[in-house]
Design a protein around this motif. Structure first.
Motif, short mmCIF file in Angstrom:
data_model
loop_
_atom_site.label_atom_id
_atom_site.label_comp_id
_atom_site.label_asym_id
_atom_site.label_seq_id
_atom_site.Cartn_x
_atom_site.Cartn_y
_atom_site.Cartn_z
N ARG A 196 40.60 -4.98 -29.28
CA ARG A 196 40.10 -6.32 -29.08
C ARG A 196 40.72 -7.19 -28.15
NH1 ARG A 196 36.76 -9.50 -32.21
NH2 ARG A 196 36.44 -7.87 -33.76
N ARG A 197 41.93 -7.24 -28.11
CA ARG A 197 42.72 -8.08 -27.51
C ARG A 197 42.45 -7.82 -26.03
NH1 ARG A 197 47.13 -7.07 -29.28
NH2 ARG A 197 47.78 -5.59 -27.85
N GLU A 198 42.50 -6.46 -25.65
CA GLU A 198 42.25 -6.13 -24.16
C GLU A 198 40.78 -6.17 -23.64
OE1 GLU A 198 44.51 -5.33 -22.02
OE2 GLU A 198 46.23 -4.56 -23.26
N LEU A 199 39.88 -6.08 -24.56
CA LEU A 199 38.37 -6.13 -24.22
C LEU A 199 38.14 -7.83 -24.06
CD1 LEU A 199 35.52 -4.90 -23.65
CD2 LEU A 199 35.25 -5.19 -26.33
N THR A 200 38.75 -8.48 -24.88
CA THR A 200 38.40 -9.97 -24.74
C THR A 200 38.97 -10.59 -23.36
OG1 THR A 200 38.53 -10.01 -27.15
CG2 THR A 200 38.72 -12.32 -25.71
N GLU A 201 40.34 -10.03 -23.03
CA GLU A 201 40.78 -10.70 -21.70
C GLU A 201 40.14 -10.06 -20.73
OE1 GLU A 201 45.04 -9.55 -21.97
OE2 GLU A 201 45.42 -10.78 -23.83
N ALA A 202 39.83 -8.81 -20.69
CA ALA A 202 39.12 -8.30 -19.56
C ALA A 202 37.62 -8.81 -19.46
CB ALA A 202 38.96 -6.77 -19.87
N HIS A 203 36.81 -9.23 -20.48
CA HIS A 203 35.75 -9.80 -20.52
C HIS A 203 35.72 -11.15 -19.80
CE1 HIS A 203 32.29 -12.01 -22.21
NE2 HIS A 203 31.66 -11.38 -21.79
N GLN A 204 36.77 -12.07 -20.28
CA GLN A 204 37.05 -13.32 -19.80
C GLN A 204 37.26 -13.23 -18.19
OE1 GLN A 204 40.17 -14.94 -22.32
NE2 GLN A 204 38.75 -15.38 -23.96
N ALA A 205 38.13 -12.15 -17.68
CA ALA A 205 38.41 -12.32 -16.36
C ALA A 205 37.07 -11.72 -15.60
CB ALA A 205 39.39 -11.15 -16.00
N VAL A 206 36.28 -11.23 -15.85
CA VAL A 206 34.77 -10.85 -15.50
C VAL A 206 34.06 -12.03 -15.45
CG1 VAL A 206 32.73 -9.44 -15.52
CG2 VAL A 206 34.95 -8.32 -15.93
N GLN A 207 34.01 -12.70 -16.52
CA GLN A 207 33.19 -14.10 -16.51
C GLN A 207 33.71 -15.21 -15.68
OE1 GLN A 207 30.14 -14.55 -18.44
NE2 GLN A 207 30.37 -12.38 -18.83
N MET A 208 34.95 -15.13 -15.38
CA MET A 208 35.39 -16.01 -14.55
C MET A 208 35.33 -15.67 -12.99
SD MET A 208 39.04 -17.14 -16.62
CE MET A 208 39.61 -18.28 -15.39
N GLY A 209 35.07 -14.37 -12.91
CA GLY A 209 34.76 -13.85 -11.50
C GLY A 209 36.23 -13.34 -10.70
N LEU A 210 36.95 -13.07 -11.43
CA LEU A 210 38.42 -12.61 -11.07
C LEU A 210 38.44 -11.02 -10.70
CD1 LEU A 210 40.86 -14.28 -13.69
CD2 LEU A 210 40.06 -15.00 -11.23
N PRO A 211 38.85 -10.83 -9.32
CA PRO A 211 38.82 -9.46 -8.82
C PRO A 211 39.88 -8.58 -9.70
CG PRO A 211 40.00 -10.79 -7.48
CD PRO A 211 39.46 -11.68 -8.56
N PRO A 212 39.59 -7.42 -9.85
CA PRO A 212 40.69 -6.50 -10.28
C PRO A 212 42.09 -6.62 -9.89
CG PRO A 212 38.66 -5.17 -9.95
CD PRO A 212 38.62 -6.53 -9.21
N ARG A 213 42.88 -6.32 -10.72
CA ARG A 213 44.55 -6.65 -10.08
C ARG A 213 44.65 -5.63 -9.24
NH1 ARG A 213 46.90 -5.85 -16.33
NH2 ARG A 213 45.66 -7.46 -17.26
N GLY A 214 45.40 -6.17 -8.10
CA GLY A 214 45.80 -5.47 -7.15
C GLY A 214 44.67 -5.30 -5.74
N ARG A 215 43.65 -6.26 -5.97
CA ARG A 215 42.61 -6.49 -4.91
C ARG A 215 42.25 -7.88 -4.89
NH1 ARG A 215 37.00 -6.52 -4.67
NH2 ARG A 215 36.45 -6.31 -6.89
N SER A 216 42.23 -8.35 -3.75
CA SER A 216 41.79 -9.76 -3.51
C SER A 216 40.46 -9.67 -3.08
CB SER A 216 42.85 -10.33 -2.62
OG SER A 216 42.66 -9.50 -1.24
N ASP A 217 40.08 -10.88 -2.76
CA ASP A 217 38.57 -11.04 -2.31
C ASP A 217 38.45 -10.67 -1.09
OD1 ASP A 217 37.98 -12.29 -4.68
OD2 ASP A 217 38.18 -14.39 -4.33
#
Length: 220
Positions: A196-217
């Protein structure tokens, strides 16, 4: 009796070649043939569609294989123990019986572990969630519902599970998830608190438009 006179007056001005041409039959017209279609021009190298780049799932945040291959070793260990006892004992070794039991135990273990790793595995990345054989992008998730810490039954606890199984697998717990189309389903895992913790944090990052770690825009 006199013979008929076949002689005919000859026209001195007549051309004998005209008589020959008049007697020749007219040539039949040749059948019309359709023109052959022109070959289509080959597409140039610049006209080829560009290949679709693979989706960058990012890092694996949570993973449960569903089953461990060490279970397959239980059958050979048991057969080896029985074989050692028969060799050490006074009686004969029952090779046919041991062979049949070895095939049954190893085959059953292989099928069980393969099915568990196929249908009960969980894999969460920074962009996707896979439950069993079904993978959904995190962009399709609208909301991760809060846990039920009270005695009352929540509606999401009766929702269908993500994946091909009809319900949440045994020894797993569900998490209420509302999809973008309004459907409520259950994501599930054995270690449900960490999941639940990992899913919530990953979902929030996607909603904020943050790229995956190690990859910039700029890389995208």
């Amino acid at each position: 009796m006199t013979e008929p006179d076949d002689s005919r007056p000859v026209d001195p001005s007549a051309d004998p070649d005209d008589e020959i041409l008049a007697e020749e039959p007219e040539p039949e017209p040749e059948p019309e043939t359709e023109p052959e279609p022109e070959p289509e021009p080959e597409p140039e190298a610049g006209d080829d569609p560009e290949p679709v780049p693979p989706v960058d799932e990012g890092e694996v945040l949570f993973y449960e294989p569903g089953g461990s291959w060490w279970v397959v070793a239980i059958g050979p260990v048991l057969i080896g123990a029985v074989l050692a006892l028969e060799i050490a004992g006074p009686g004969q070794v029952h090779w046919p019986v041991l062979s049949i039991f070895a095939v049954i135990l190893i085959g059953f273990s292989l099928v069980q572990v393969y099915a568990a790793r196929t249908h009960v595995s969980v894999r969460l990345t920074e962009a996707t969630l896979r439950e069993g054989t079904k993978t959904i992008p995190l962009t399709d998730i609208a909301k991760v519902l809060p846990a039920n810490n009270g005695p009352e039954h929540q509606t999401w606890e009766s929702a269908r599970a993500i994946g091909e199984l009809p319900a949440v697998p045994r020894r797993r717990k569900g998490i209420g998830v509302e999809l973008a189309d309004g459907t409520v389903v259950q994501a599930w895992a054995r270690d449900v608190e960490r999941f639940r913790r990992e899913l919530t944090e990953a979902h929030q990052a996607v909603q904020m438009g943050l790229p995956p770690r190690g990859r910039s825009d700029a890389d995208g």
